[in-house]
Design a protein around this motif. Structure first.
Motif, PDB file in Angstrom:
ATOM      1  N   GLY A 133     -57.082 -74.492   0.411  1.00 17.67           N
ATOM      2  CA  GLY A 133     -57.962 -75.369  -0.094  1.00 17.67           C
ATOM      3  C   GLY A 133     -57.977 -75.617  -1.403  1.00 17.67           C
ATOM      4  N   ARG A 134     -56.976 -74.834  -2.007  1.00 13.60           N
ATOM      5  CA  ARG A 134     -57.260 -74.954  -3.690  1.00 13.60           C
ATOM      6  C   ARG A 134     -56.228 -76.033  -3.928  1.00 13.60           C
ATOM      7  NH1 ARG A 134     -56.635 -69.329  -3.206  1.00 13.60           N
ATOM      8  NH2 ARG A 134     -54.248 -69.389  -3.020  1.00 13.60           N
ATOM      9  N   ILE A 135     -56.751 -77.049  -4.897  1.00 16.75           N
ATOM     10  CA  ILE A 135     -56.238 -78.407  -5.180  1.00 16.75           C
ATOM     11  C   ILE A 135     -54.971 -78.070  -5.802  1.00 16.75           C
ATOM     12  CG2 ILE A 135     -56.391 -80.391  -6.816  1.00 16.75           C
ATOM     13  CD1 ILE A 135     -59.398 -80.129  -6.477  1.00 16.75           C
ATOM     14  N   THR A 136     -53.966 -78.877  -5.587  1.00 13.21           N
ATOM     15  CA  THR A 136     -52.606 -78.598  -6.071  1.00 13.21           C
ATOM     16  C   THR A 136     -52.012 -80.111  -6.306  1.00 13.21           C
ATOM     17  OG1 THR A 136     -50.340 -77.454  -5.673  1.00 13.21           O
ATOM     18  CG2 THR A 136     -51.325 -78.428  -3.707  1.00 13.21           C
ATOM     19  N   THR A 137     -50.701 -80.123  -6.852  1.00 15.48           N
ATOM     20  CA  THR A 137     -50.108 -81.305  -7.086  1.00 15.48           C
ATOM     21  C   THR A 137     -49.164 -81.828  -5.734  1.00 15.48           C
ATOM     22  OG1 THR A 137     -48.128 -80.165  -7.840  1.00 15.48           O
ATOM     23  CG2 THR A 137     -49.466 -80.874  -9.617  1.00 15.48           C
ATOM     24  N   ARG A 138     -49.098 -83.105  -5.485  1.00 12.09           N
ATOM     25  CA  ARG A 138     -48.551 -83.547  -4.259  1.00 12.09           C
ATOM     26  C   ARG A 138     -46.793 -82.795  -4.298  1.00 12.09           C
ATOM     27  NH1 ARG A 138     -48.246 -88.430  -7.520  1.00 12.09           N
ATOM     28  NH2 ARG A 138     -46.005 -88.826  -8.079  1.00 12.09           N
ATOM     29  N   PRO A 139     -46.597 -82.583  -3.175  1.00 19.84           N
ATOM     30  CA  PRO A 139     -45.248 -81.885  -2.877  1.00 19.84           C
ATOM     31  C   PRO A 139     -44.009 -82.963  -3.445  1.00 19.84           C
ATOM     32  CG  PRO A 139     -46.086 -82.691  -1.039  1.00 19.84           C
ATOM     33  CD  PRO A 139     -47.121 -83.005  -1.746  1.00 19.84           C
ATOM     34  N   LEU A 140     -43.079 -82.353  -3.735  1.00 19.95           N
ATOM     35  CA  LEU A 140     -41.614 -82.975  -4.381  1.00 19.95           C
ATOM     36  C   LEU A 140     -41.058 -83.565  -3.191  1.00 19.95           C
ATOM     37  CD1 LEU A 140     -40.067 -83.467  -7.112  1.00 19.95           C
ATOM     38  CD2 LEU A 140     -38.768 -81.381  -6.069  1.00 19.95           C
ATOM     39  N   ASP A 141     -40.852 -84.798  -3.429  1.00 20.98           N
ATOM     40  CA  ASP A 141     -40.034 -85.564  -2.194  1.00 20.98           C
ATOM     41  C   ASP A 141     -38.538 -85.421  -2.312  1.00 20.98           C
ATOM     42  OD1 ASP A 141     -39.059 -88.494  -3.559  1.00 20.98           O
ATOM     43  OD2 ASP A 141     -41.035 -88.012  -4.433  1.00 20.98           O
ATOM     44  N   SER A 142     -37.863 -85.608  -1.312  1.00 22.29           N
ATOM     45  CA  SER A 142     -36.348 -85.418  -1.331  1.00 22.29           C
ATOM     46  C   SER A 142     -35.690 -86.356  -2.283  1.00 22.29           C
ATOM     47  CB  SER A 142     -35.720 -85.768  -0.101  1.00 22.29           C
ATOM     48  OG  SER A 142     -34.466 -85.126   0.203  1.00 22.29           O
ATOM     49  N   ALA A 143     -36.034 -87.677  -2.408  1.00 18.76           N
ATOM     50  CA  ALA A 143     -35.305 -88.602  -3.202  1.00 18.76           C
ATOM     51  C   ALA A 143     -35.226 -88.151  -4.838  1.00 18.76           C
ATOM     52  CB  ALA A 143     -35.813 -89.992  -3.008  1.00 18.76           C
ATOM     53  N   THR A 144     -36.676 -87.800  -5.245  1.00 16.70           N
ATOM     54  CA  THR A 144     -36.800 -87.179  -6.749  1.00 16.70           C
ATOM     55  C   THR A 144     -36.172 -86.100  -6.928  1.00 16.70           C
ATOM     56  OG1 THR A 144     -38.954 -88.010  -6.580  1.00 16.70           O
ATOM     57  CG2 THR A 144     -38.535 -86.650  -8.424  1.00 16.70           C
ATOM     58  N   ALA A 145     -35.939 -84.987  -6.009  1.00 13.67           N
ATOM     59  CA  ALA A 145     -35.235 -83.740  -6.189  1.00 13.67           C
ATOM     60  C   ALA A 145     -33.743 -84.005  -6.404  1.00 13.67           C
ATOM     61  CB  ALA A 145     -35.505 -82.805  -5.030  1.00 13.67           C
ATOM     62  N   THR A 146     -33.221 -85.163  -5.535  1.00 13.97           N
ATOM     63  CA  THR A 146     -31.919 -85.532  -5.603  1.00 13.97           C
ATOM     64  C   THR A 146     -31.517 -86.321  -7.022  1.00 13.97           C
ATOM     65  OG1 THR A 146     -31.813 -85.895  -3.292  1.00 13.97           O
ATOM     66  CG2 THR A 146     -30.033 -86.969  -4.669  1.00 13.97           C
ATOM     67  N   THR A 147     -32.491 -86.983  -7.410  1.00  8.54           N
ATOM     68  CA  THR A 147     -32.475 -87.582  -8.760  1.00  8.54           C
ATOM     69  C   THR A 147     -32.507 -86.422  -9.819  1.00  8.54           C
ATOM     70  OG1 THR A 147     -33.525 -89.632  -8.148  1.00  8.54           O
ATOM     71  CG2 THR A 147     -33.534 -89.099 -10.350  1.00  8.54           C
ATOM     72  N   HIS A 148     -33.224 -85.461  -9.871  1.00  3.21           N
ATOM     73  CA  HIS A 148     -32.945 -84.610 -10.839  1.00  3.21           C
ATOM     74  C   HIS A 148     -31.912 -83.589 -10.762  1.00  3.21           C
ATOM     75  CE1 HIS A 148     -37.132 -85.075 -11.822  1.00  3.21           C
ATOM     76  NE2 HIS A 148     -37.760 -84.579 -11.044  1.00  3.21           N
TER      77      HIS A 148
END
Length: 201
Positions: A133-148
């Motif tokens: 329940g600790r607040i975190t950032t949204r998960p990395l998505d596959s398309a963004t990972a591919t761009t990186h």
């Protein structure tokens, strides 16, 4: 382009020196490395980055959960930035005190940034948390990972090409210095007799 310019020294010329031929070889090797090694390096780095980033995507999607929170009251002030998109979220969101339930069933309560323009008590919104329940950032998505990964591969290829070109320039600089040193030696040998009868001048 500098590597290409060195290839002209391959042409037949009675005045061609050993350093000219060496410079041509250096240019050819540099051209081959830029054309072959740099793209291969970029592909290898990009593939490694893609593999690592996609593992992170799968891990984050498994360990981060979207839960529903309820506004208790609106708050003033600014939350510390934990999300790269916090600036854009702040433009359309509000700081509120909220209640939510963690994926493991633990009740949670605290200040959060809600994607609500005008929050009121009892309003619902969604936020990303870890399993506890600790607040975190949204998960990395596959398309963004591919761009990186593509950017990492491209950067590696450019860096490899730059290193090859830098090595070529350094080698040519040393060849030119050696050439000038030999000219100075030849001039020193011819200098004392320059202009005298019978020296061929």
């Amino acid at each position: 382009m500098r590597a290409l310019s060195g290839l002209w020294r391959w042409r037949r010329n009675p005045l061609c020196r050993a350093t000219d031929l060496a410079e041509a070889w250096v240019a050819l090797v540099a051209l081959l490395l830029i054309a072959v090694a740099a793209p291969v390096t970029g592909c290898l780095v990009g593939a490694a980055a893609q593999d690592s980033l996609q593992r992170s995507v799968r891990q984050q999607q498994h360990t981060r959960h979207l839960v529903e929170a309820t506004v208790v009251r609106r708050m003033g002030g600014v939350l510390p930035e934990t999300d790269p998109d916090a600036t854009s979220a702040r433009e359309t969101g509000s700081r509120v005190l909220a209640d939510w339930t963690a994926p493991d069933g633990t009740p949670r309560h605290g200040p959060v940034l809600a994607d609500l323009k005008s929050p009121h008590q009892g309003d619902h919104f969604r936020l990303w948390t870890d399993p506890h329940g600790r607040i975190t950032t949204r998960p990395l998505d596959s398309a963004t990972a591919t761009t990186h990964a593509v950017l990492a591969g491209s950067g590696a290829a450019l860096l490899a090409a730059a290193l090859v070109e830098g090595g070529r320039r350094l080698t040519v600089w040393r060849l030119v210095r050696r050439r000038y040193a030999r000219w100075d030696q030849a001039w020193d040998r011819a200098g004392p007799d320059w202009g005298k009868a019978g020296t061929g001048s």
